[in-house]
Write an enzyme that holds these catalytic residues in place. Structure first.
Site, PDB file in Angstrom:
ATOM      1  N   LYS A   1     -20.620   9.323 -23.006  1.00 47.88           N
ATOM      2  CA  LYS A   1     -20.766  10.744 -23.212  1.00 47.88           C
ATOM      3  C   LYS A   1     -21.456  10.737 -24.429  1.00 47.88           C
ATOM      4  O   LYS A   1     -20.907  10.018 -25.484  1.00 47.88           O
ATOM      5  CB  LYS A   1     -19.534  11.545 -23.063  1.00 47.88           C
TER       6      LYS A   1
ATOM      7  N   SER B   1     -16.463  19.371 -20.082  1.00 47.67           N
ATOM      8  CA  SER B   1     -17.905  18.933 -20.622  1.00 47.67           C
ATOM      9  C   SER B   1     -18.558  17.591 -20.465  1.00 47.67           C
ATOM     10  O   SER B   1     -19.572  17.719 -20.586  1.00 47.67           O
ATOM     11  CB  SER B   1     -17.585  19.354 -22.445  1.00 47.67           C
TER      12      SER B   1
ATOM     13  N   SER C   1     -11.709  18.532 -19.906  1.00 44.89           N
ATOM     14  CA  SER C   1     -13.188  17.831 -19.725  1.00 44.89           C
ATOM     15  C   SER C   1     -13.282  16.460 -18.982  1.00 44.89           C
ATOM     16  O   SER C   1     -14.484  15.853 -18.515  1.00 44.89           O
ATOM     17  CB  SER C   1     -14.093  17.660 -21.090  1.00 44.89           C
TER      18      SER C   1
END
Length: 619
Positions: free
Chosen positions: A71, A145, A169
């Site tokens: 990420k 996210s 997330s």
């Protein structure tokens, strides 16, 4: 993959070549808005070859040649970090502690993935790099996210990936992309080198196809880190496995599916699976957990998000997306007095919620109550995102660990469904053990590529697999994976169809869906008295009123066929049913003399359509 490397049947550079070729074949690095920075093909290939040139001790490098994605709020040395804000972009001089451990264990970084800007969102649309598309249906959200990390794994571009999880997330994207999401106990994996969202609550999370893979990654990434003030230190769990367990579920009126009845049905099916592997269902008061969840965005913890990007927010707010700016800007509305009031409220809720743990070992909820299209999310970004956090937002505030597990597919939109099993930290190993058992029992296809695990797993050795299966057989009464010649094909046409009320009876017997199809066009369908069960009748090819009827063919372990058939009532019986392709399969049929007081529903073309029409008529 690890076994293939050990056997010399494949090399890391072979895998890297395969991944980049697949990405190109799927439309390139921009397709689906998965990547913010995909690795340079030649550089990643050179790195893979440099690994191959070393004398490898696979015990010392347990992730040798294993590709992973990161990420883009997590630093990787020599790669840019943006947190999905182009103006924030910087080149990382050193890797985050977690990435450094993984790379030292032999893992290969494939790329940095898209995300909701500054990890503010659970939906995957809040990015200037484009809304990250769901891996199974691009019209739907991917979850966030940690959106790109989940999608990259689901599409087969890596073997595991890293996300972060402050409010869910690392779990919501797992459900929406049919993978496993591990939210470790806070501080079990260092957050040093990760752009903070709420620093006191942030977790580095792991996406994998299986709980077994997630545990392998956790064992490498965890550990004390003096550079992270919230590091938990070296963790030893008191209980790492539960032979029998009590799982809590919210009271019926506290379960929220936001109008999605298919999700409600699938949650019940998942609970039935848990009961089958040794669980006892206990209803608990979910209210304190809901009240705790509200504190995350309706309390002063949102000010911690503001603190993380204070200079940008005050000096160049135009760099932020409108929704991101609106959410984080609420942090200005809370005073020091408000903060202490919220801390006191949290401690009160912590004590109230702890009552539940006296009667349960783990809490089980949907991972998300429903899903949305990208257009729906953009039209109502705040409320729909809030809906996604109903089962996730409280966990880090209450210091819990959690694992999100795939739970099948909705018969409505074909998208994945999932559950989350959670417990007070530290409980990671115990949750992973339950995750393994659940997956070994359900044997669901995984990711967007319909990966089949546990029949011949590639992530663990045969010796290790045998040990797991023996452990399951002796301690957990789970079912060993049957070979193909130990299965029997059975055709179903009614409430046992995927997503319908009795489908759990197949899943609980480790049945595997083989084929969705229809009969030959010489059958009629009836609803038996009461309307709960269908009767399939062969009427002959000359019958002008007959037609093709929707059916499914399931493979059922032979050892469980008897118990399944025992529950089929008169006047139904077994017989050969001809499919539209001409093949014949054993299924449930009815003779015409068993149709007294039955209602013909042939015109609907299947039991699912008939029940849907009846439901619409009632509303």
């Amino acid at each position: 993959l690890r076994e293939a490397y050990k056997n010399g049947t494949v090399s890391p550079s072979d895998i890297v070549e395969q991944i980049f070729s697949q990405i190109q074949a799927d439309g390139g690095s921009k397709k689906g808005n998965i990547w913010i920075e995909l690795g340079d093909r030649k550089k990643v290939m050179d790195y893979a070859k440099s690994l191959e040139a070393k004398t490898v001790d696979h015990d010392a490098m347990p992730l040798y040649g294993i590709p992973f994605a990161v990420k883009d709020n997590i630093d990787v040395k020599g790669w840019h970090t943006t947190a999905a804000c182009p103006e924030y972009k910087r080149l990382a001089a050193v890797s985050s502690t977690a990435v450094e451990k993984l790379v030292s264990a032999g893992a290969i970084v494939i790329g940095k993935t898209n995300m909701d800007q500054f990890a503010t969102g659970l939906n995957g649309t809040r990015s200037p790099y484009g809304a990250c598309e769901n891996s199974l249906n691009p019209k739907y959200i991917s979850g966030g996210s940690s959106s790109g990390s989940a999608v990259a794994l689901a599409k087969g571009y890596c073997s595991f990936s890293l996300g972060t999880d402050t409010a869910g997330s690392g779990r919501v994207p797992a459900q929406f992309n049919n993978i496993v999401g591990l939210k470790p106990s806070k501080g079990r994996i260092s957050c040093s080198g990760i752009v903070p969202a709420c620093k006191s609550l942030d977790c580095c999370s792991i996406f994998a196809l299986s709980a077994i893979d997630a545990q392998i990654v956790l064992q490498v990434a965890e550990g004390n880190d003096p550079t992270d003030q919230f590091s938990r230190g070296d963790v030893v769990e008191e209980v790492a496995t539960l032979s029998n367990f009590r799982f809590g579920v919210p009271e019926p009126h506290q379960l929220a599916f936001f109008g999605d009845n298919h999700s409600a049905t699938m949650f019940e099916e998942a609970c039935a699976h848990l009961e089958y592997i040794g669980g006892t269902r206990v209803t608990i008061d979910y209210g304190p957990f809901v009240e705790t969840a509200k504190l995350l965005y309706e309390g002063p913890w949102v000010a911690e998000r503001l603190l993380a990007i204070k200079n940008m927010f005050e000096n160049t707010p135009e760099y932020l997306l409108e929704t991101t700016r609106a959410v984080i800007g609420n942090g200005n509305n809370y005073s020091a007095v408000d903060t202490f009031c919220a801390v006191y409220q949290l401690e009160s809720l912590r004590k109230i919620s702890s009552i539940a743990w006296k009667s349960i070992d783990v809490l089980v909820t949907p991972t998300a109550g429903t899903t949305y299209t990208i257009e729906q999310m953009k039209a109502d970004p705040i409320q729909l995102n809030t809906n996604l956090g109903y089962y996730t937002n409280y966990m880090n505030l209450l210091d819990m660990a959690a694992i999100a597990l795939p739970g099948g597919f909705s018969s409505d939109n074909g998208l994945p469904y999932g559950i989350t099993i959670s417990a007070p930290a530290p409980a990671d190993d115990m949750l992973l053990d339950l995750g393994k058992r659940f997956q070994l029992h359900t044997k669901l296809l995984l990711g967007a590529k319909n990966e089949v695990l546990f029949t011949k797993p590639t992530t663990i050795s045969d010796h290790c697999q045998d040990g797991i299966m023996k452990d399951l057989d002796t301690k957990h009464t789970a079912i060993p994976t049957p070979h193909q010649n130990q299965m029997m094909e059975v055709l179903v046409c009614g409430a046992h169809l995927s997503g319908l009320p009795l489908n759990w009876q197949l899943l609980a017997r480790s049945a595997v869906l083989k084929l969705k199809t229809a009969t030959a066009p010489n059958y009629r369908l009836y609803a038996l008295p009461g309307g709960l069960r269908p009767a399939l009748v062969e009427s002959g090819s000359k019958d002008k009123n007959s037609r093709c009827i929707e059916v499914e063919v399931w493979n059922i372990p032979i050892i469980h066929v008897g118990s399944f058939l025992h529950g089929i009532p008169h006047p139904l019986g077994l017989g050969k049913v001809e499919l539209e392709n001409g093949n014949k399969v054993v299924g449930f049929i009815c003779s015409e003399n068993g149709l007294t007081h039955a209602t013909e529903v042939t015109k609907y073309g299947g039991w699912r359509a008939f029940k849907a029409d009846k439901a619409n008529a009632l509303t």
